[in-house]
Design a protein around this motif. Structure first.
Motif, PDB file in Angstrom:
ATOM      1  N   ASN A  32       0.837  -1.200   0.000  1.00 54.32           N
ATOM      2  CA  ASN A  32       0.000   0.000   0.000  1.00 54.32           C
ATOM      3  C   ASN A  32       0.875   1.255   0.000  1.00 54.32           C
ATOM      4  O   ASN A  32       0.681   2.173   0.786  1.00 54.32           O
ATOM      5  N   SER A  33       1.880   1.252  -0.882  1.00 52.54           N
ATOM      6  CA  SER A  33       2.799   2.388  -0.950  1.00 52.54           C
ATOM      7  C   SER A  33       3.330   2.540  -2.371  1.00 52.54           C
ATOM      8  O   SER A  33       3.146   1.673  -3.219  1.00 52.54           O
ATOM      9  N   ASN A  50       4.520   8.873  -0.762  1.00 54.04           N
ATOM     10  CA  ASN A  50       4.082   8.073   0.380  1.00 54.04           C
ATOM     11  C   ASN A  50       3.647   8.945   1.551  1.00 54.04           C
ATOM     12  O   ASN A  50       2.676   8.625   2.242  1.00 54.04           O
ATOM     13  N   TRP A  53       0.235  10.217   0.509  1.00 52.95           N
ATOM     14  CA  TRP A  53      -0.728   9.116   0.492  1.00 52.95           C
ATOM     15  C   TRP A  53      -1.151   8.744   1.916  1.00 52.95           C
ATOM     16  O   TRP A  53      -2.330   8.536   2.196  1.00 52.95           O
ATOM     17  N   LYS A  54      -0.195   8.678   2.832  1.00 52.76           N
ATOM     18  CA  LYS A  54      -0.533   8.360   4.233  1.00 52.76           C
ATOM     19  C   LYS A  54      -1.377   9.467   4.858  1.00 52.76           C
ATOM     20  O   LYS A  54      -2.320   9.201   5.602  1.00 52.76           O
ATOM     21  N   GLN A  57      -4.953   9.155   3.496  1.00 52.82           N
ATOM     22  CA  GLN A  57      -5.690   8.057   4.134  1.00 52.82           C
ATOM     23  C   GLN A  57      -6.097   8.414   5.557  1.00 52.82           C
ATOM     24  O   GLN A  57      -7.215   8.109   5.987  1.00 52.82           O
ATOM     25  N   ALA A  58      -5.206   9.055   6.305  1.00 49.38           N
ATOM     26  CA  ALA A  58      -5.519   9.438   7.685  1.00 49.38           C
ATOM     27  C   ALA A  58      -6.647  10.458   7.718  1.00 49.38           C
ATOM     28  O   ALA A  58      -7.558  10.367   8.546  1.00 49.38           O
TER      29      ALA A  58
END
Length: 132
Positions: A32-33, A50, A53-54, A57-58
């Motif tokens: 998932n990266s 990344n 992207w993180k 998602q958060a």
């Protein structure tokens, strides 16, 4: 959260779209990266992708509750939840086996009017005082 749909939305952001179309990075489903394209990749592209992207998602996990169809599943743990009742979103208390009730008055809600339920978001964390 539907990870595929969220990734597609994330990759429509201008910088993410540029990194994908320029083939600087590619998405690895197992981790998932984003990984670098070894042939042609600026050194900070994977790290930047990344990080973004993180963060995406958060933010989505906090902002968008995952709604569960009440006709198919009820909460498993007693406590406070968000519900949709008669098309309105409210907070209600769940107590098994009785169902949802008003958190202030304690009166039982009409269970047949409830369509969905979800977890309450995390409360805001208090800010530490600054030493200015």
């Amino acid at each position: 959260m539907d990870i595929q749909r969220e990734r597609e939305a994330f990759e429509r952001l201008p910088l993410a779209e540029l990194a994908i179309k320029s083939e600087y990075v590619y998405y690895n489903e197992e981790t998932n990266s984003y990984w670098p394209n070894e042939d042609f990749c600026p050194s900070d592209a994977p790290e930047t992708m990344n990080f973004a992207w993180k963060a995406w998602q958060a933010a989505k996990a906090q902002a968008v509750p995952e709604w569960i169809d009440y006709t198919k599943q009820s909460p498993r743990i007693d406590g406070r939840y968000q519900i949709f009742i008669s098309g309105e979103q409210i907070t209600a208390d769940w107590q098994s086996p009785f169902g949802f009730s008003d958190p202030v008055e304690g009166e039982a809600l009409i269970q047949g009017l409830i369509s969905h339920w979800g977890m309450l978001p995390e409360p805001p964390k208090p800010q530490e005082p600054t030493n200015d």
